[in-house]
Design a protein around this motif. Structure first.
Motif, PDB file in Angstrom:
ATOM      1  N   ILE A  52      87.139 -29.606 -56.485  1.00 47.03           N
ATOM      2  CA  ILE A  52      87.982 -28.570 -57.090  1.00 47.03           C
ATOM      3  C   ILE A  52      87.596 -27.167 -56.601  1.00 47.03           C
ATOM      4  N   HIS A 112      93.276 -18.312 -54.924  1.00 53.09           N
ATOM      5  CA  HIS A 112      92.757 -19.141 -56.024  1.00 53.09           C
ATOM      6  C   HIS A 112      91.569 -19.861 -55.419  1.00 53.09           C
ATOM      7  N   GLN A 142      87.077 -24.539 -62.889  1.00 51.17           N
ATOM      8  CA  GLN A 142      85.853 -24.716 -63.699  1.00 51.17           C
ATOM      9  C   GLN A 142      84.721 -23.829 -63.165  1.00 51.17           C
ATOM     10  N   GLY A 158      93.698 -19.078 -60.969  1.00 48.45           N
ATOM     11  CA  GLY A 158      93.081 -19.500 -62.235  1.00 48.45           C
ATOM     12  C   GLY A 158      91.610 -19.768 -62.008  1.00 48.45           C
ATOM     13  N   GLY A 159      91.067 -20.691 -62.761  1.00 44.32           N
ATOM     14  CA  GLY A 159      89.720 -21.142 -62.446  1.00 44.32           C
ATOM     15  C   GLY A 159      88.646 -20.902 -63.475  1.00 44.32           C
ATOM     16  N   GLU A 182      96.441 -17.156 -63.297  1.00 41.55           N
ATOM     17  CA  GLU A 182      97.012 -18.499 -63.421  1.00 41.55           C
ATOM     18  C   GLU A 182      96.062 -19.436 -64.169  1.00 41.55           C
ATOM     19  N   PRO A 183      95.731 -19.124 -65.409  1.00 39.93           N
ATOM     20  CA  PRO A 183      94.767 -19.969 -66.119  1.00 39.93           C
ATOM     21  C   PRO A 183      95.385 -21.300 -66.558  1.00 39.93           C
ATOM     22  N   TYR A 210      94.135 -31.509 -67.662  1.00 41.39           N
ATOM     23  CA  TYR A 210      93.881 -32.528 -66.653  1.00 41.39           C
ATOM     24  C   TYR A 210      93.532 -33.872 -67.308  1.00 41.39           C
TER      25      TYR A 210
HETATM   26  N1  LLP Z   1      96.293 -21.885 -59.640  1.00 43.47           N
HETATM   27  C1  LLP Z   1      96.205 -22.750 -58.624  1.00 43.47           C
HETATM   28  C2  LLP Z   1      96.817 -22.407 -57.330  1.00 43.47           C
HETATM   29  C3  LLP Z   1      95.519 -23.964 -58.792  1.00 43.47           C
HETATM   30  O1  LLP Z   1      95.434 -24.817 -57.768  1.00 43.47           O
HETATM   31  C4  LLP Z   1      94.932 -24.279 -60.045  1.00 43.47           C
HETATM   32  C5  LLP Z   1      94.225 -25.537 -60.242  1.00 43.47           C
HETATM   33  C6  LLP Z   1      95.074 -23.338 -61.096  1.00 43.47           C
HETATM   34  C7  LLP Z   1      95.748 -22.158 -60.853  1.00 43.47           C
HETATM   35  C8  LLP Z   1      94.510 -23.576 -62.457  1.00 43.47           C
HETATM   36  O2  LLP Z   1      93.128 -23.676 -62.438  1.00 43.47           O
HETATM   37  P1  LLP Z   1      92.301 -23.738 -63.817  1.00 43.47           P
HETATM   38  O3  LLP Z   1      92.486 -22.414 -64.512  1.00 43.47           O
HETATM   39  O4  LLP Z   1      92.838 -24.860 -64.638  1.00 43.47           O
HETATM   40  O5  LLP Z   1      90.923 -23.985 -63.390  1.00 43.47           O
HETATM   41  N2  LLP Z   1      91.898 -31.942 -61.887  1.00 43.47           N
HETATM   42  C9  LLP Z   1      90.774 -31.050 -61.851  1.00 43.47           C
HETATM   43  C10 LLP Z   1      91.179 -29.608 -61.727  1.00 43.47           C
HETATM   44  C11 LLP Z   1      92.062 -29.328 -60.536  1.00 43.47           C
HETATM   45  C12 LLP Z   1      92.524 -27.911 -60.468  1.00 43.47           C
HETATM   46  C13 LLP Z   1      93.555 -27.752 -59.439  1.00 43.47           C
HETATM   47  N3  LLP Z   1      94.083 -26.427 -59.337  1.00 43.47           N
HETATM   48  C14 LLP Z   1      89.916 -31.290 -63.075  1.00 43.47           C
HETATM   49  O6  LLP Z   1      90.248 -32.164 -63.867  1.00 43.47           O
HETATM   50  O7  LLP Z   1      88.880 -30.666 -63.218  1.00 43.47           O
END
Ligand code: LLP
Length: 415
Positions: free
Chosen positions: A162, A199, A203, A238-239, A273-274, A371
């Motif tokens: 990730i 991005h 996590q 996000g992230g 993009e959370p 997820y």
């Molecule tokens: N923006 C983009 C372009 C992304 O690819 C992602 C996540 C996000 C925003 C949102 O990221 P977040 O805020 O949720 O960290 N399946 C994996 C996580 C994959 C994330 C993919 N992209 C897991 O279960 O940990």
């Protein structure tokens, strides 16, 4: 903070007892808390007060229509990565001018649908994609707004699967290529470059990688200015991480403060993009103990949820806290919590210290709101479980449990 709490030894989702929900909806059951979703969205969005910004919830984290509708009603935009997510977002009533479209492999029909819907912008990840969007926009006699996704080569220090902002990852364009593509974008008649995007991964538990990426982008932004390219949006992706076990990720307020300090009054609208930080701890997965067994080397708790319901432990070795829905005193031991699927990798927890459970007891798997269901499958021909969303004492069946017919509905009968 979330609204899954024990009252007199029994786990509740807001005002509703989990046991009561299971009586009605059976297991495996995803339970979401509306109050928690609202609290998380508010905490995140208000952390950027004082900066012109748009929070675009990342649909892939949890794409249930009820979740999207709740967030949209709070003013959230959406980050989408497919035509399917666009369909969901529009169905949930999201304003297209608050939709950004990311992803390395957008198909022609998906691009067409997004242009026709008049989304805010595409986050473009390659030169060929840029040309394709221009071609589709031309056919539609339209102009597509875009940003280019920069790969800033910053280590987000998270699980390799990730991490997305390293040179070796498939995402975005390096700074040099991005500069060339912006020059091209400026020339293309049906493209309007309005933003810069990045991005770096998911996590994340520290602020530094975000700020490192931001500063690289700000430097890049001034180069674009020199080229006469007028950028209005800065999308930082996000992230932000959450607590699954003992992680101590920064509060959104800390991230907001650091970004504010580093933006140094630049006249740009910030997009965020959370996904996980909004939905992760707003959901649990409830499962029933089918059997327990002791072998000469391990204790196994065999439950009715499996890797098809929650893939994260199998795929990333992720930790999810697991507790008994009925808290009571009793000896604890170390066990693997495993599902019925015919794979050794089918586990929800390994070598976990847990109270010794009986057959038919209910277990709650925490931090399953992001997820979780979105990564589920029907592997081993297991119909997917139900999703409910609780708001105070109000229960909504957000997705009914699949039945056997759902397994074969799309298939030819071959006889
Ligand atoms: N923006 C983009 C372009 C992304 O690819 C992602 C996540 C996000 C925003 C949102 O990221 P977040 O805020 O949720 O960290 N399946 C994996 C996580 C994959 C994330 C993919 N992209 C897991 O279960 O940990």
């Amino acid at each position: 903070m979330h609204y899954f709490e024990y009252k007199n030894g029994k786990l509740f989702a807001e005002d509703i007892s989990v046991e009561d929900l299971v009586r009605e909806y059976n297991t495996p059951l995803y339970i979401y808390s509306a109050k928690t979703l609202r609290r998380h969205f508010k905490a995140f969005d208000s952390a950027f007060e004082g900066i012109r910004h748009l929070t675009c919830y990342s649909v892939k984290a949890n794409s249930n229509l009820c979740v999207l509708k709740l967030l949209s009603e709070m003013g959230s935009g959406m980050d989408i990565v497919s035509g399917g997510e666009l369909f969901r977002a529009l169905k949930a009533g999201v304003d297209p001018q608050k939709i950004v479209y990311s992803g390395v492999g957008k198909r022609e029909h998906e691009i067409r649908e997004a242009i026709i819907s008049n989304i805010l912008m595409f986050n473009v990840e390659s030169r060929q994609e840029l040309e394709k969007i221009n071609q589709v926009a031309q056919e539609l006699d339209s102009v597509a707004r875009i940003s280019l996704r920069i790969n800033p080569d910053v280590d987000p220090k998270t699980h390799p699967y990730i991490s997305t902002g390293l040179k070796k990852n498939k995402f975005g364009l390096d700074l040099e290529q991005a500069l060339e593509s912006y020059q091209l974008a400026k020339e293309l008649p049906n493209i309007e470059p309005i933003g810069i995007d990045c991005h770096i991964g998911s996590q994340l538990t520290t602020i530094e990688p975000f700020i490192e990426a931001l500063n690289r982008i700000i430097k890049f932004h001034s180069k674009l200015k020199d080229l006469g390219i007028d950028i209005r949006y800065l999308d930082l992706g996000g992230g932000l991480g959450i607590t699954y076990d003992e992680e101590q990720p920064p509060h959104p307020v800390e991230l907001g403060k650091a970004i504010r300090e580093n933006l140094k009054g630049l006249d740009l609208t910030l997009i965020l993009e959370p996904g996980r930080v909004i939905a992760g701890n707003a959901g649990i997965l409830v499962t029933r103990v089918l059997y327990t067994k002791k072998t000469s080397s391990k204790n196994f708790i065999i439950v009715d949820a499996a890797m098809n319901d929650l893939l994260r432990p199998s795929l990333y070795g992720s930790f999810h806290r697991i507790s008994c829905v009925h808290e009571k005193e009793g000896p604890a031991s170390t066990a693997d919590v495993v599902g019925p699927i015919c794979e050794t990798g089918d586990f929800l927890a390994q070598d976990r210290e847990i109270r010794e459970v009986e057959q038919n007891e209910l277990l709650a798997v925490f931090s399953a709101g992001a997820y979780g269901f979105t990564m589920s499958s029907q592997y081993n021909s297991r119909p997917r479980g139900a999703e409910v969303i609780i708001d105070g004492d109000k229960i909504t069946l957000a997705r009914r449990r699949e039945v056997y017919f759902d397994l074969v509905d799309l298939e030819d009968q071959c006889f």
